[in-house]
Design an enzyme around this catalytic site. Structure first.
Site, mmCIF file in Angstrom:
data_model
loop_
_atom_site.group_PDB
_atom_site.id
_atom_site.type_symbol
_atom_site.label_atom_id
_atom_site.label_comp_id
_atom_site.label_asym_id
_atom_site.label_seq_id
_atom_site.Cartn_x
_atom_site.Cartn_y
_atom_site.Cartn_z
ATOM 1 N N ALA A 186 0.929 -1.187 0.006
ATOM 2 C CA ALA A 186 -0.142 -0.005 0.113
ATOM 3 C C ALA A 186 0.831 1.055 0.045
ATOM 4 C CB ALA A 186 -0.775 -0.078 1.121
ATOM 5 N N TYR A 187 1.790 1.300 0.826
ATOM 6 C CA TYR A 187 3.086 2.534 0.957
ATOM 7 C C TYR A 187 3.700 2.534 -0.511
ATOM 8 C CZ TYR A 187 6.852 5.057 2.386
ATOM 9 O OH TYR A 187 7.877 6.017 2.483
#
Length: 282
Positions: A186-187
């Site tokens: 996600a990052y």
């Protein structure tokens, strides 16, 4: 040398420095990489609006007792520092932060979107944290902290820069934005979006003479990195070899270049600062 030790000395920026007369807002500058970037810009002569999500946030990894202490430690040189706090994913909060910074220092001419990180909804690293094992609230928190915050700050500051036909925006991404990452997906995806938003914003602001660039650091020896990662001791020593972790100063120097007139014809670009650890096109 740790960020905490580096930050203890007052900023001795020169009024005649290359950024004299400039006003910089650096998000996430209460500690870590953002703080080092803020100090570097002040050393070049810029006044600085420091930011963190709360007054107490700089104490999380033992770097400073609070944001006011950070500002006080940086206001003893020639350049001025003021503190603003708030959640950069909240539109009204962002507008209030920018208004306070500009009321104190004048129009913002340099914006560094550094706040973010792989931080879940409850704070700290998400768990689980892979491409198919994640919590939706963690993904939403990461996107808000990284992409949405960058977009909201840019929208709040860029129109003034465009009206004055001058300014520089530097977005902080990560090398993970450029490679497939099974962990911290996600990052990595949020920061990849920051990179492409950089290109889109650069295209929109080109005619106005406002430059927009991104910096994608590799692993750097910040207090948060050292507290939350298993580090390789052989990568800690600085020296002639590039096979090591970066110091925060080495990343801040690139931001200083992109904020200055030395990069006056550079826009829409991404500079990876990782000591040649990742060698590929684009």
């Amino acid at each position: 040398m740790s960020d905490a030790l580096t930050a203890a000395a007052p900023v001795r920026g020169l009024v005649a420095g290359p950024l004299a007369g400039q006003v910089a807002l650096v998000t996430g500058s209460g500690r870590g990489l953002g703080h080092t970037i803020g100090r570097a810009l002040m050393a070049l002569g810029a006044d600085l609006a420091l930011h963190d999500i709360s007054e107490e946030a700089p104490a999380k990894y033992g770097e400073f007792p609070n944001l006011t202490a950070v500002a006080d430690s940086m206001s003893k040189g020639a350049a001025r520092a003021v503190a603003v706090t708030g959640d950069i994913s909240q539109e009204a909060v962002v507008q209030a932060m920018v208004a306070k910074a500009e009321a104190s220092l004048g129009p913002i001419t340099i914006l560094v979107n550094c706040a973010g990180g792989d931080i879940g909804a409850a704070g700290g690293k998400p768990d689980p944290n892979t491409a198919i094992r994640f919590l939706l609230e963690d993904v939403q928190a990461i996107v808000n902290r990284n992409l949405i915050g960058t977009m909201l700050l840019s929208r709040a500051v860029a129109p003034g820069m465009a009206e004055r036909r001058s300014g520089a925006i530097i977005n902080i991404s990560t090398v993970s934005a450029h490679i497939g990452a099974a962990n911290e997906t996600a990052y990595a995806c949020a920061k990849a979006a920051v990179v492409h938003y950089t290109r889109c914003l650069a295209a929109e602001l080109r005619d106005a003479g406002v430059r927009v660039n991104a910096v994608s650091p590799g692993p750097a020896k910040t207090a948060r990195f050292l507290a939350t990662r298993s580090v390789d001791p052989t990568m800690m020593e600085e020296g002639p070899s590039l096979n090591r972790y970066a110091s925060a100063d080495e990343i801040a120097d690139v931001v200083g270049f992109l904020a200055s007139a030395q990069s006056r014809f550079v826009s829409g670009q991404v500079i990876r600062v990782d000591g040649a650890a990742n060698l590929f096109a684009a």
